[in-house]
Design a protein around this motif. Structure first.
Motif, mmCIF file in Angstrom:
data_model
loop_
_atom_site.group_PDB
_atom_site.id
_atom_site.type_symbol
_atom_site.label_atom_id
_atom_site.label_comp_id
_atom_site.label_asym_id
_atom_site.label_seq_id
_atom_site.Cartn_x
_atom_site.Cartn_y
_atom_site.Cartn_z
ATOM 1 N N ALA A 825 1.278 -1.139 0.021
ATOM 2 C CA ALA A 825 -0.035 -0.070 -0.035
ATOM 3 C C ALA A 825 1.087 1.128 -0.271
ATOM 4 C CB ALA A 825 -1.145 0.065 0.918
ATOM 5 N N GLU A 826 1.468 1.495 1.146
ATOM 6 C CA GLU A 826 2.638 2.921 0.869
ATOM 7 C C GLU A 826 3.302 2.936 -0.261
ATOM 8 O OE1 GLU A 826 5.531 4.514 4.326
ATOM 9 O OE2 GLU A 826 5.061 2.832 4.807
ATOM 10 N N PHE A 827 4.194 2.294 -0.953
ATOM 11 C CA PHE A 827 5.176 2.007 -2.066
ATOM 12 C C PHE A 827 4.767 1.744 -3.006
ATOM 13 C CE2 PHE A 827 7.689 1.300 2.497
ATOM 14 C CZ PHE A 827 8.313 2.526 2.138
ATOM 15 N N PHE A 828 4.027 0.936 -3.015
ATOM 16 C CA PHE A 828 3.491 0.167 -4.848
ATOM 17 C C PHE A 828 2.031 0.590 -5.746
ATOM 18 C CE2 PHE A 828 6.769 -2.610 -3.772
ATOM 19 C CZ PHE A 828 6.972 -2.894 -5.068
ATOM 20 N N ILE A 829 0.894 0.541 -4.194
ATOM 21 C CA ILE A 829 -0.631 0.839 -5.381
ATOM 22 C C ILE A 829 -0.862 2.282 -4.484
ATOM 23 C CG2 ILE A 829 -3.006 -0.448 -4.646
ATOM 24 C CD1 ILE A 829 -1.783 -2.613 -4.212
ATOM 25 N N CYS A 830 -0.787 2.625 -3.709
ATOM 26 C CA CYS A 830 -1.698 3.495 -3.324
ATOM 27 C C CYS A 830 -0.725 4.811 -4.413
ATOM 28 C CB CYS A 830 -1.181 4.801 -1.826
ATOM 29 S SG CYS A 830 -2.236 3.333 -1.228
ATOM 30 N N PRO A 831 0.788 5.056 -4.306
ATOM 31 C CA PRO A 831 1.687 5.807 -4.742
ATOM 32 C C PRO A 831 1.259 6.012 -6.624
ATOM 33 C CG PRO A 831 2.870 4.948 -3.235
ATOM 34 C CD PRO A 831 1.615 3.866 -3.481
ATOM 35 N N PHE A 832 1.516 4.724 -7.425
ATOM 36 C CA PHE A 832 0.360 4.381 -8.382
ATOM 37 C C PHE A 832 -0.615 4.963 -8.676
ATOM 38 C CE2 PHE A 832 1.356 1.336 -11.286
ATOM 39 C CZ PHE A 832 1.866 2.142 -12.339
ATOM 40 N N ILE A 833 -1.564 5.024 -7.793
ATOM 41 C CA ILE A 833 -2.740 5.309 -8.324
ATOM 42 C C ILE A 833 -2.212 7.157 -7.700
ATOM 43 C CG2 ILE A 833 -5.331 5.394 -7.511
ATOM 44 C CD1 ILE A 833 -4.828 2.560 -6.701
ATOM 45 N N ASN A 834 -2.034 6.915 -6.941
ATOM 46 C CA ASN A 834 -2.331 8.671 -6.725
ATOM 47 C C ASN A 834 -1.658 9.270 -7.491
ATOM 48 O OD1 ASN A 834 -3.717 8.534 -4.237
ATOM 49 N ND2 ASN A 834 -2.175 8.013 -2.669
ATOM 50 N N SER A 835 -0.318 9.545 -7.849
ATOM 51 C CA SER A 835 0.255 9.962 -8.688
ATOM 52 C C SER A 835 -0.661 9.960 -10.088
ATOM 53 C CB SER A 835 1.590 8.812 -9.044
ATOM 54 O OG SER A 835 2.657 9.217 -8.015
ATOM 55 N N TRP A 837 -3.663 10.177 -10.579
ATOM 56 C CA TRP A 837 -4.939 11.376 -10.464
ATOM 57 C C TRP A 837 -3.876 12.550 -10.385
ATOM 58 C CZ3 TRP A 837 -9.221 9.615 -11.615
ATOM 59 C CH2 TRP A 837 -10.056 8.312 -11.454
ATOM 60 N N LEU A 838 -2.300 12.991 -9.847
ATOM 61 C CA LEU A 838 -2.246 13.925 -10.078
ATOM 62 C C LEU A 838 -1.534 14.359 -11.900
ATOM 63 C CD1 LEU A 838 -0.287 13.729 -7.031
ATOM 64 C CD2 LEU A 838 -1.874 15.069 -7.270
ATOM 65 N N GLU A 843 -2.847 16.571 -16.960
ATOM 66 C CA GLU A 843 -2.959 16.434 -18.428
ATOM 67 C C GLU A 843 -4.461 17.549 -19.111
ATOM 68 O OE1 GLU A 843 -0.529 15.136 -20.911
ATOM 69 O OE2 GLU A 843 0.122 15.759 -18.838
ATOM 70 N N GLN A 844 -5.330 17.567 -17.502
ATOM 71 C CA GLN A 844 -6.994 17.608 -18.703
ATOM 72 C C GLN A 844 -6.675 19.474 -18.204
ATOM 73 O OE1 GLN A 844 -9.106 15.750 -15.875
ATOM 74 N NE2 GLN A 844 -9.361 13.941 -17.434
ATOM 75 N N THR A 845 -5.832 19.970 -17.137
ATOM 76 C CA THR A 845 -5.131 21.045 -17.152
ATOM 77 C C THR A 845 -4.987 21.939 -17.992
ATOM 78 O OG1 THR A 845 -5.600 21.340 -14.780
ATOM 79 C CG2 THR A 845 -4.449 23.307 -16.223
ATOM 80 N N ARG A 846 -3.491 21.794 -18.943
ATOM 81 C CA ARG A 846 -2.955 21.542 -20.394
ATOM 82 C C ARG A 846 -3.826 21.867 -21.027
ATOM 83 N NH1 ARG A 846 2.767 18.630 -20.857
ATOM 84 N NH2 ARG A 846 2.801 20.076 -22.469
ATOM 85 N N GLU A 847 -4.619 20.470 -21.515
ATOM 86 C CA GLU A 847 -5.976 20.481 -22.221
ATOM 87 C C GLU A 847 -6.959 21.632 -22.352
ATOM 88 O OE1 GLU A 847 -7.027 16.648 -23.063
ATOM 89 O OE2 GLU A 847 -5.874 15.581 -23.698
ATOM 90 N N ALA A 848 -7.476 22.183 -21.633
ATOM 91 C CA ALA A 848 -8.264 23.139 -21.301
ATOM 92 C C ALA A 848 -7.827 24.341 -21.732
ATOM 93 C CB ALA A 848 -8.746 22.947 -19.549
ATOM 94 N N ARG A 849 -6.214 25.091 -21.354
ATOM 95 C CA ARG A 849 -5.348 26.243 -21.473
ATOM 96 C C ARG A 849 -5.527 26.230 -23.200
ATOM 97 N NH1 ARG A 849 -0.231 26.013 -17.674
ATOM 98 N NH2 ARG A 849 -1.817 25.635 -15.653
ATOM 99 N N THR A 850 -5.916 25.179 -23.515
ATOM 100 C CA THR A 850 -6.003 24.937 -25.213
ATOM 101 C C THR A 850 -6.320 25.089 -26.181
ATOM 102 O OG1 THR A 850 -4.657 23.185 -25.669
ATOM 103 C CG2 THR A 850 -2.933 24.549 -25.591
ATOM 104 N N ALA A 851 -7.829 24.510 -25.436
ATOM 105 C CA ALA A 851 -8.902 23.981 -26.067
ATOM 106 C C ALA A 851 -9.278 25.025 -26.550
ATOM 107 C CB ALA A 851 -10.202 23.957 -25.540
ATOM 108 N N HIS A 852 -9.175 26.644 -27.149
ATOM 109 C CA HIS A 852 -9.796 27.513 -27.309
ATOM 110 C C HIS A 852 -9.476 27.598 -29.084
ATOM 111 C CE1 HIS A 852 -6.326 29.061 -25.662
ATOM 112 N NE2 HIS A 852 -6.503 30.152 -26.251
#
Length: 1032
Positions: A825-835, A837-838, A843-852
């Motif tokens: 949990a501490e070193f494999f799965i939870c860092p994998f999932i949380n990373s 999501w971040l 990436e979605q923020t960068r896409e939104a900046r160029t959507a126009h």
């Protein structure tokens, strides 16, 4: 001046030890550090004299003070890094000289002291493979009798009181060797034969007997006490069994040495040897040790073929065994009260046959013709009469005990010289009353024992008594007649000695030498029969005559190797030394000296050598201090960013194996570092797959689960196939590999996930089959075992319960191995999932900046080779599924791992992650200024399959651990959403909808995963529906 010089020399010794404990740059620096101390004590082999310097003068090196420090530094710091290099350069002899000096140095006092301290040093440090090999050579060159000679030699200047303390420590170390080696090796089969429990203790027994033999002329109490302490330790570990062992793994002192003892006692000058044994057994620290030795000795004596045979040969055999007891134990006298007490407890307290009774009587009589030990016979007769006349013995003992004791009484009475004690015995009220008790016994065989004793005692006293019940073919009557015939003469009065007819060859060899010299195997002569002359109809075996070729013969492999080693052909080629430290390995893979340049051949050679030794070096450094932790992150960066610019052979396999080893050996450093690098946009798809494979395979190895073999990279320990008969030879196996086989072999994560998901779906199939009556009945008829079956399989854990308990009590010295449940949990799965999501948020923020912007200028996070592309994202979910399955026993599984992984699977399977997800570049509408294209977005089949299989594994784990309670009651909305999503996918597939990238095996796998999720959700909700909160 001399004092200052000695002080400088001692400072040089301490500095040498300190340098050995620190990282050493190269082999040329190490060899003088090893050679100089050996030269000062006279143990340096002649071929290493060139590495000697004069920094340590002879006579200053104090072996008791500094030898253990040198040995510990070599075991803990030098050998883990330099063992292989020393073996390749033929310099490993220098290491062996510090532990088990060679035969050339055997007579040197320094060599013997070095070997004496080597036992305690090796056993006090955590064992490793190289220390086990050193220990195997040490026990062969310096066994227990040699160590005794070292401590108790006349040249030893150690004070007398110190001898016993050092000897006790030495004995404890020698006795502990097989147990500690077995604890370290575990279930491995490559244990050196000399260190296995049975052969090792058998050799210690043989050496102990030799020690008694060589010490026969030394009668000092200190030496006798030292050997008595050794015998008591052997008794405590079970080397004196109460019966003859049948397995070679069960050691037995007398089984290994009794033939040698007989030979020594029958030779000239055996009186001192016999006296040594007698005094040694009388000096044992406790009577319980003596009782166990007597029991083992009596059990290992020669068996009498016919216990009541009165032939001269059988009588001579009994006399010989009685003389053996006389020589080893001494005479049976009242002054030796401890021997009398122990013999009474062993001879009369255990079950023996009539043959042993004859031997006991011969020993009590003195075991010599014409001479009688009347005191010993009186002691034995009194012991026998007390037990024979006991009322409880008469009523409750077995018939075999009655026969043995009756035979012992009559044979002992027959050995008495005149005047015989039969006169007093015949008038004894104790005997008369016991005969009456015997006559009243319900068993006729027991009654005849009492009547036989009464008649024989009366006849010996000159009286006449005849019960008249001795004729007939009954077993007890025949036995009584044989015993009467036997007591007409005494076994000790036999004239001819006993001669062995067919002695075993191994006994002869054992009696002549302590350690026979192994003979080279004789070459087997192969005889080729000439073919008979005449016509042979098989023309296919007839060769054609061909003219001799003018071409020269091709060079043999040995000639090619010799040509390759020719230094004149390798001018200007620099030899790259193998790294021995992880820092050197990291420098070769990822130089820190700035931009690479210069000789490309040298750079390629460095990378090739580094990859060749990377996996082995990483695994060898596991558990040694903090070296691996300090260099793990740098090695991860170097291996992940490495490119095959020089087309090296086996580049991908060796890099993958090294990364797997990093994750398995240093999960707390390597796994977070790999996860961090995975979400950087500077790596190719192949490099990302290497990272994901390393996480999955390393986690499986930590969880002790099967790991698929890497193609072209055999395992380090054992590269053999489990069932070689089911596999083609290597050449044909490679020939018939299909493209699909090669693709699946290079995709171990997909291969693992397919098996894991299939097993999870099968578990659900078995659970739902119980609800269908027809399937239940059919399964009962086919699967249920017959009620008449009486044989059941014993679980493997039951047989190892005692072993596990012993290991728990004894403990292990090697470092504790990290399990995957501790770090999942501490070193494999939870860092994998949380990373993820971040990363998705950024990436979605960068896409939104160029959507126009126009479509051609918009940023797409799902581009080719990026993390959010369907190919990489599908492998990401597959890797996460493998990690989640391996972590099912973690404490955080139900609370954090399962819901987080299921939420990720549902999100990736239902929601678009990028504005361009699921669209090809050719599908971009140039008139679409916004670039949304919502109507053309869809999930690829590989991504949907991976998400559904991850959901199946999570749901199956929840059902298996707590029946789905935590997921159904605490995450109800997530569970119902998962079922709805899988139902929509399955319904669309049934209606004929086409999925991007689907078709063939991929569509079958997608249908199976969707159906599995539906069944799992139904099984879970049906169990907890009444307790679920209404989320509608």
């Amino acid at each position: 001046m001399s004092t200052e010089y000695n002080g400088a020399t001692l400072a040089q010794i301490r500095e040498t030890i300190s340098r050995l404990q620190s990282p050493i740059s190269d082999l040329q620096t190490l060899l003088p550090l090893l050679a100089t101390p050996l030269a000062s004590i006279g143990l340096l082999p002649p071929r290493f004299r060139k590495y000697e310097d004069s920094s340590i003068s002879p006579g200053v090196f104090d072996i008791p003070r500094y030898a253990p420090l040198y040995q510990r530094a070599l075991l803990e710091h030098v050998l883990p890094a330099w063992e292989r290099m020393l073996l390749q350069e033929n310099a490993y002899t220098l290491i062996e000289q510090y532990f088990c000096p060679d035969a050339m140095s055997f007579a040197s006092p320094s060599a013997r002291q070095i070997a004496l301290y080597a036992y305690s040093t090796i056993l006090s440090t955590p064992l490793q493979d190289y220390s086990v090999r050193l220990l195997a050579k040490l026990v062969k060159g310096y066994p227990i009798d040699v160590l005794h000679a070292i401590l108790f030699s006349s040249s030893n200047t150690v004070p007398s009181g110190r001898h016993s303390i050092s000897w006790e420590d030495c004995v404890r170390n020698v006795i502990a060797v097989p147990a500690k080696v077995a604890n370290y090796m575990g279930e491995r089969r490559d244990v050196p034969s000399v260190l296995e429990h049975g052969p090792y203790l058998t050799d210690v027994s043989i050496r102990t007997e030799h020690l008694v033999f060589v010490s026969r002329t030394e009668r000092s109490q200190e030496r006798i006490a030292s050997m008595a302490y050794l015998l008591s330790k052997l008794v405590n570990i079970g080397v004196f069994p109460t019966s003859v062992p049948v397995l070679p793994a069960q050691p037995s002192f007398f089984q290994a040495t009794l033939s040698t003892i007989r030979t020594r006692l029958s030779s000239d000058g055996s009186f001192e040897y016999a006296a040594s044994w007698t005094k040694l057994l009388a000096s044992l620290p406790s009577s319980s040790n003596l009782r166990l030795i007597l029991t083992s000795l009596f059990s290992h004596m020669a068996q009498i073929p016919s216990v009541l045979d009165a032939s001269p040969r059988t009588r001579a055999l009994c006399a010989r065994e009685g003389l053996l007891l006389q020589n080893l134990l001494g005479s049976l006298l009242k002054s030796n009260s401890e021997l009398v007490y122990c013999f009474s407890a062993v001879a009369l307290g255990r079950h023996w046959d009539e043959g042993h009774a004859r031997i006991f009587a011969c020993w009590a009589a003195g075991a010599h013709k014409g001479a009688r030990n009347r005191e010993g016979l009186e002691i034995l007769l009194k012991m026998v009469i007390d037990l024979w006349t006991d009322a409880d013995h008469i009523k409750h003992s077995l018939l075999s005990q009655h026969k043995c004791l009756t035979a012992l009484l009559l044979i002992t009475l027959r050995h008495f010289p005149e005047p015989s004690p039969a006169h007093e015995l015949a008038l004894s009220p104790q005997l008369v009353q016991s005969v009456s008790t015997y006559i009243s016994h319900l068993d006729p065989s027991v009654r005849r024992c009492g009547m036989l004793v009464a008649e024989e005692v009366a006849r010996a006293a000159g009286k006449s008594l005849d019960f008249g019940d001795w004729e007939g073919e009954d077993d007890s009557r025949a036995w009584c007649r044989q015993l009467r015939e036997l007591t007409k003469a005494c076994d000790v009065d036999v004239d001819e000695p006993f001669v062995e007819v067919d002695a075993m060859p191994n006994e002869k060899a054992q009696s002549t030498s302590i350690e026979p010299t192994p003979q080279p195997p004789k070459s087997t002569a192969v005889t080729l029969e000439a073919a008979p002359s005449g016509y042979d109809s098989d023309d296919s075996l007839t060769g054609y005559a061909s003219p001799p070729s003018s071409r020269s013969a091709s060079p043999t492999p040995s000639e090619l190797e010799e040509i390759e080693r020719d230094p004149t052909l390798r001018v200007g080629v620099k030899k790259v030394p193998r790294p021995v430290y992880l820092a050197q390995l990291g420098e070769m893979i990822r130089p820190t000296s700035g931009l690479q340049g210069g000789d490309e051949q040298l750079i390629a050679t460095k990378i090739e050598v580094a990859l060749e030794v990377a996996e082995e070096l990483i695994r060898r450094k596991s558990g040694y201090g903090t070296e691996l932790d300090e260099n793990a992150v740098n090695l991860v960066h170097g291996l992940v960013g490495l490119q095959d610019n020089y087309e090296l052979e086996g580049f991908d396999q060796k890099r993958q194996a090294a990364l797997n080893a990093l994750v398995a050996c240093c999960p707390r450093k390597a796994a977070p570092s790999i996860i961090e690098e995975f979400f950087r946009n500077q790596y190719s798809t192949e490099q990302r797959f290497v990272m994901l494979n390393a996480l999955a395979l390393g986690a499986r190895e930590l969880a002790s689960l099967p790991v698929p073999e890497l193609p072209g990279r055999p395992a380090l320990t054992n590269g053999k196939v489990a069932f070689p008969s089911k596999r083609l030879p290597p050449a044909q196996h490679k020939k018939y590999l299909t493209i699909g086989d090669q693709i699946r072999t290079h995709d171990p994560v997909g291969l693992l996930l397919e098996d894991i998901s299939q097993q999870a779906i099968d578990n659900g199939r078995e659970a739902t089959a119980d609800k269908v009556p027809e399937l239940v009945r059919e399964r009962n008829l086919r699967v249920r075992p017959s009620s008449s079956s009486k044989i059941t399989e014993v679980p493997s854990g039951v047989s190892s319960t005692r072993t596990a308990l012993i290991q728990q009590l004894v403990g292990t010295q090697h470092p504790k191995r990290t399990t995957f449940t501790e770090v999942a949990a501490e070193f494999f799965i939870c860092p994998f999932i949380n990373s993820f999501w971040l990363f998705l948020r950024d990436e979605q923020t960068r896409e939104a900046r160029t959507a126009h912007l126009p479509a051609l200028h918009q940023y797409r996070g799902a581009g080719t080779g990026l993390v959010l592309s369907a190919l990489v994202l599908g492998r990401f979910l597959e890797t996460l599924a493998v990690l989640v399955h391996a972590a099912r026993n973690a404490r955080e599984w139900l609370a954090a791992i399962a819901p987080d992984a299921l939420e990720l699977a549902v999100t990736l399977g239902t929601r678009p992650l990028s504005r361009g997800e699921g669209r090809d570049d050719t599908e971009v509408d140039p008139e679409d200024k916004s670039g949304t294209g919502e109507n053309k977005q869809s999930k690829e089949a590989a991504l949907l399959t991976a998400a559904l299989e991850l959901a199946v594994i999570v749901l199956d784990g929840c059902l298996d651990i707590d029946g789905g309670r935590s997921l159904g009651l605490e995450h109800t909305a997530l569970l119902l959403g998962t079922g709805e999503w899988a139902g929509k996918v399955f319904e669309a597939l049934e209606n004929g909808a086409k999925v991007l990238g689907g078709g063939g095996a991929q569509e079958v796998r997608l249908r199976r995963a969707a159906a599995g999720v539906i069944l799992k959700v139904d099984e879970l909700t049906s169990k907890w529906r009444r307790s679920m909160v209404d989320v509608s």
